[in-house]
Design a protein around this motif. Structure first.
Motif, PDB file in Angstrom:
ATOM      1  N   ILE A 129      25.477 -27.944 -91.368  1.00  0.00           N
ATOM      2  CA  ILE A 129      24.871 -28.203 -92.714  1.00  0.00           C
ATOM      3  C   ILE A 129      23.224 -28.189 -92.229  1.00  0.00           C
ATOM      4  O   ILE A 129      22.971 -29.175 -91.352  1.00  0.00           O
ATOM      5  CB  ILE A 129      25.205 -29.337 -93.493  1.00  0.00           C
ATOM      6  CG1 ILE A 129      26.625 -29.024 -94.039  1.00  0.00           C
ATOM      7  CG2 ILE A 129      24.369 -29.696 -94.902  1.00  0.00           C
ATOM      8  CD1 ILE A 129      26.974 -30.313 -94.690  1.00  0.00           C
ATOM      9  N   VAL A 130      22.588 -27.477 -92.947  1.00  0.00           N
ATOM     10  CA  VAL A 130      20.942 -27.398 -92.746  1.00  0.00           C
ATOM     11  C   VAL A 130      20.451 -27.615 -93.938  1.00  0.00           C
ATOM     12  O   VAL A 130      20.439 -26.909 -94.900  1.00  0.00           O
ATOM     13  CB  VAL A 130      20.398 -26.036 -91.969  1.00  0.00           C
ATOM     14  CG1 VAL A 130      18.927 -26.398 -91.717  1.00  0.00           C
ATOM     15  CG2 VAL A 130      21.226 -25.832 -90.685  1.00  0.00           C
ATOM     16  N   VAL A 170      31.462 -31.986 -88.321  1.00  0.00           N
ATOM     17  CA  VAL A 170      30.063 -31.332 -89.275  1.00  0.00           C
ATOM     18  C   VAL A 170      29.013 -31.928 -88.857  1.00  0.00           C
ATOM     19  O   VAL A 170      28.818 -33.034 -88.940  1.00  0.00           O
ATOM     20  CB  VAL A 170      30.610 -31.516 -90.507  1.00  0.00           C
ATOM     21  CG1 VAL A 170      29.326 -30.879 -91.579  1.00  0.00           C
ATOM     22  CG2 VAL A 170      31.842 -30.696 -90.972  1.00  0.00           C
ATOM     23  N   THR A 171      27.959 -31.343 -88.297  1.00  0.00           N
ATOM     24  CA  THR A 171      26.621 -31.539 -88.192  1.00  0.00           C
ATOM     25  C   THR A 171      26.123 -31.468 -89.316  1.00  0.00           C
ATOM     26  O   THR A 171      25.939 -30.577 -90.020  1.00  0.00           O
ATOM     27  CB  THR A 171      25.794 -31.206 -86.777  1.00  0.00           C
ATOM     28  OG1 THR A 171      25.893 -29.576 -86.958  1.00  0.00           O
ATOM     29  CG2 THR A 171      27.024 -31.230 -85.611  1.00  0.00           C
ATOM     30  N   VAL A 211      11.400 -20.101 -89.203  1.00  0.00           N
ATOM     31  CA  VAL A 211      12.594 -20.972 -89.932  1.00  0.00           C
ATOM     32  C   VAL A 211      13.948 -20.615 -89.335  1.00  0.00           C
ATOM     33  O   VAL A 211      14.864 -20.987 -89.093  1.00  0.00           O
ATOM     34  CB  VAL A 211      12.311 -20.816 -91.375  1.00  0.00           C
ATOM     35  CG1 VAL A 211      13.592 -21.670 -92.169  1.00  0.00           C
ATOM     36  CG2 VAL A 211      11.105 -21.329 -92.033  1.00  0.00           C
ATOM     37  N   ILE A 212      14.007 -19.119 -89.071  1.00  0.00           N
ATOM     38  CA  ILE A 212      15.177 -18.719 -88.643  1.00  0.00           C
ATOM     39  C   ILE A 212      15.465 -19.056 -87.275  1.00  0.00           C
ATOM     40  O   ILE A 212      16.918 -19.307 -87.066  1.00  0.00           O
ATOM     41  CB  ILE A 212      15.096 -17.093 -88.891  1.00  0.00           C
ATOM     42  CG1 ILE A 212      15.215 -16.449 -90.258  1.00  0.00           C
ATOM     43  CG2 ILE A 212      16.333 -16.358 -87.883  1.00  0.00           C
ATOM     44  CD1 ILE A 212      14.881 -15.094 -90.428  1.00  0.00           C
ATOM     45  N   ASN A 213      14.662 -19.163 -86.503  1.00  0.00           N
ATOM     46  CA  ASN A 213      14.692 -19.672 -85.208  1.00  0.00           C
ATOM     47  C   ASN A 213      15.399 -21.154 -85.058  1.00  0.00           C
ATOM     48  O   ASN A 213      16.307 -21.482 -84.336  1.00  0.00           O
ATOM     49  CB  ASN A 213      13.469 -19.651 -84.343  1.00  0.00           C
ATOM     50  CG  ASN A 213      13.584 -20.370 -82.920  1.00  0.00           C
ATOM     51  OD1 ASN A 213      14.411 -19.845 -82.072  1.00  0.00           O
ATOM     52  ND2 ASN A 213      12.771 -21.469 -82.592  1.00  0.00           N
ATOM     53  N   VAL A 214      14.713 -21.810 -85.899  1.00  0.00           N
ATOM     54  CA  VAL A 214      15.471 -23.465 -85.884  1.00  0.00           C
ATOM     55  C   VAL A 214      16.822 -23.271 -86.528  1.00  0.00           C
ATOM     56  O   VAL A 214      17.858 -24.218 -86.121  1.00  0.00           O
ATOM     57  CB  VAL A 214      14.632 -24.266 -86.812  1.00  0.00           C
ATOM     58  CG1 VAL A 214      15.025 -25.787 -86.623  1.00  0.00           C
ATOM     59  CG2 VAL A 214      12.980 -24.202 -85.798  1.00  0.00           C
ATOM     60  N   THR A 215      17.029 -22.636 -87.714  1.00  0.00           N
ATOM     61  CA  THR A 215      18.297 -22.633 -88.245  1.00  0.00           C
ATOM     62  C   THR A 215      19.383 -22.086 -87.382  1.00  0.00           C
ATOM     63  O   THR A 215      20.375 -22.630 -87.243  1.00  0.00           O
ATOM     64  CB  THR A 215      18.130 -21.633 -89.484  1.00  0.00           C
ATOM     65  OG1 THR A 215      17.236 -21.788 -90.147  1.00  0.00           O
ATOM     66  CG2 THR A 215      19.462 -21.606 -90.304  1.00  0.00           C
ATOM     67  N   ASP A 216      18.867 -21.000 -86.510  1.00  0.00           N
ATOM     68  CA  ASP A 216      19.831 -20.551 -85.451  1.00  0.00           C
ATOM     69  C   ASP A 216      20.210 -21.596 -84.308  1.00  0.00           C
ATOM     70  O   ASP A 216      21.175 -21.640 -84.207  1.00  0.00           O
ATOM     71  CB  ASP A 216      19.347 -19.306 -84.658  1.00  0.00           C
ATOM     72  CG  ASP A 216      19.388 -17.901 -85.566  1.00  0.00           C
ATOM     73  OD1 ASP A 216      19.979 -17.915 -86.441  1.00  0.00           O
ATOM     74  OD2 ASP A 216      18.625 -17.036 -85.015  1.00  0.00           O
ATOM     75  N   PHE A 217      19.111 -22.333 -84.121  1.00  0.00           N
ATOM     76  CA  PHE A 217      19.389 -23.322 -83.069  1.00  0.00           C
ATOM     77  C   PHE A 217      20.311 -24.395 -83.626  1.00  0.00           C
ATOM     78  O   PHE A 217      21.332 -25.078 -82.776  1.00  0.00           O
ATOM     79  CB  PHE A 217      18.154 -24.037 -82.668  1.00  0.00           C
ATOM     80  CG  PHE A 217      18.208 -25.328 -81.855  1.00  0.00           C
ATOM     81  CD1 PHE A 217      18.449 -25.222 -80.558  1.00  0.00           C
ATOM     82  CD2 PHE A 217      18.029 -26.622 -82.567  1.00  0.00           C
ATOM     83  CE1 PHE A 217      18.505 -26.404 -80.034  1.00  0.00           C
ATOM     84  CE2 PHE A 217      18.301 -27.552 -81.914  1.00  0.00           C
ATOM     85  CZ  PHE A 217      18.445 -27.612 -80.448  1.00  0.00           C
ATOM     86  N   TYR A 218      20.209 -24.779 -84.593  1.00  0.00           N
ATOM     87  CA  TYR A 218      21.109 -25.782 -85.384  1.00  0.00           C
ATOM     88  C   TYR A 218      22.637 -25.535 -85.577  1.00  0.00           C
ATOM     89  O   TYR A 218      23.648 -26.198 -85.162  1.00  0.00           O
ATOM     90  CB  TYR A 218      20.801 -26.295 -86.591  1.00  0.00           C
ATOM     91  CG  TYR A 218      19.383 -27.413 -86.805  1.00  0.00           C
ATOM     92  CD1 TYR A 218      19.596 -28.304 -86.014  1.00  0.00           C
ATOM     93  CD2 TYR A 218      18.606 -27.347 -87.797  1.00  0.00           C
ATOM     94  CE1 TYR A 218      18.309 -29.309 -85.919  1.00  0.00           C
ATOM     95  CE2 TYR A 218      17.608 -28.125 -87.925  1.00  0.00           C
ATOM     96  CZ  TYR A 218      17.442 -29.015 -86.893  1.00  0.00           C
ATOM     97  OH  TYR A 218      16.605 -30.201 -86.997  1.00  0.00           O
ATOM     98  N   ILE A 219      22.633 -24.125 -85.686  1.00  0.00           N
ATOM     99  CA  ILE A 219      24.207 -23.775 -85.988  1.00  0.00           C
ATOM    100  C   ILE A 219      24.787 -22.955 -84.716  1.00  0.00           C
ATOM    101  O   ILE A 219      26.058 -22.862 -84.972  1.00  0.00           O
ATOM    102  CB  ILE A 219      24.245 -22.599 -87.126  1.00  0.00           C
ATOM    103  CG1 ILE A 219      23.479 -21.411 -86.814  1.00  0.00           C
ATOM    104  CG2 ILE A 219      23.547 -23.343 -88.570  1.00  0.00           C
ATOM    105  CD1 ILE A 219      23.955 -20.371 -87.818  1.00  0.00           C
TER     106      ILE A 219
END
Length: 236
Positions: A129-130, A170-171, A211-219
């Motif tokens: 979850i982001v 779930v993170t 934003v996409i870069n950080v989202t990719d990192f989180y998931i």
């Protein structure tokens, strides 16, 4: 959860334009299944994209969306709570209907989507979850009392849910973007934007790619030990 070799089922709120649209197009290009929602009709025409026109704070409509995901794909891998509204005004001039609108979309809808998402994610080996915050929280910007307060609530929600959802693998993390050229800041005076950028370490507007870069990192799979975090962009 392998974002490059396996197909994920991803739900993104606020996909009609801006960051949400960019995220949806990004994950579709990577071969994932994307569910999107907004008040307006779909802005994407793709075989792997499913759109729902709804009010993100309407519990009945949101439950119907998750029911459709469960019936069609049996579960959910990623939720990106991107939908949000903002208002820049002195507190003395801010009407209560504006306060209610901001909290309905930014806080209550985020909670609602997180609550329903984990019910589907627990059927999978893991989930991500982001949520979306803002640098307005860390900067305590004048004129953004209600917007910043709503995103502060999102950050607290993120940290608490990270603990509650950990037992389901779930993170829950958050991104705090600097201003990006979207409708969200279209009516903000240039001098206010410049004032904000001057407080950042990296003094430029954000881009969708940031934003996409950080989202990719989180998931990504290797981020399974990262939860309850808020990452501000631009050196907030």
């Amino acid at each position: 959860m392998d974002t490059s070799n396996s197909t994920l089922v991803i739900l993104i709120t606020g996909t009609s334009k801006g960051i949400g649209l960019a995220l949806a197009e990004h994950y579709l290009k990577l071969g994932h299944v994307v569910y999107g929602c907004s008040r307006s009709e779909a802005a994407i025409d793709h075989d792997a994209y499913y759109h729902f026109a709804l009010d993100v704070s309407d519990e009945k409509q949101v439950k119907s969306l998750f029911s459709a995901i469960r019936k069609q794909h049996k579960g959910l891998d990623v939720l990106i709570n991107n939908a949000g509204v903002a208002a820049m005004n002195h507190a003395m001039l801010t009407p209560m209907d504006t306060v209610e609108k901001i909290f309905n979309v930014n806080v209550f809808a985020s909670f609602l989507f997180c609550r329903e998402a984990v019910k589907l994610m627990r059927k999978r080996p893991s989930g991500r979850i982001v949520n979306f915050s803002t640098v307005a929280v860390s900067f305590s910007l004048a004129g953004e009392a209600i917007y910043a307060a709503s995103k502060s609530a999102v950050e607290t929600l993120t940290r608490v849910l990270a603990k509650e959802f950990a037992e389901f693998n779930v993170t829950v993390n958050a991104i705090g973007p600097t201003p990006v050229q979207t409708d969200l800041i279209r009516n903000v005076p240039d001098d206010k934007i410049e004032q904000l950028l001057s407080q950042q370490s990296i003094k430029r507007l954000g881009e969708f790619a940031d934003v996409i870069n950080v989202t990719d990192f989180y998931i990504q799979p290797s981020s399974d030990f990262i939860t309850g975090q808020v990452m501000y962009l631009g050196g907030a």
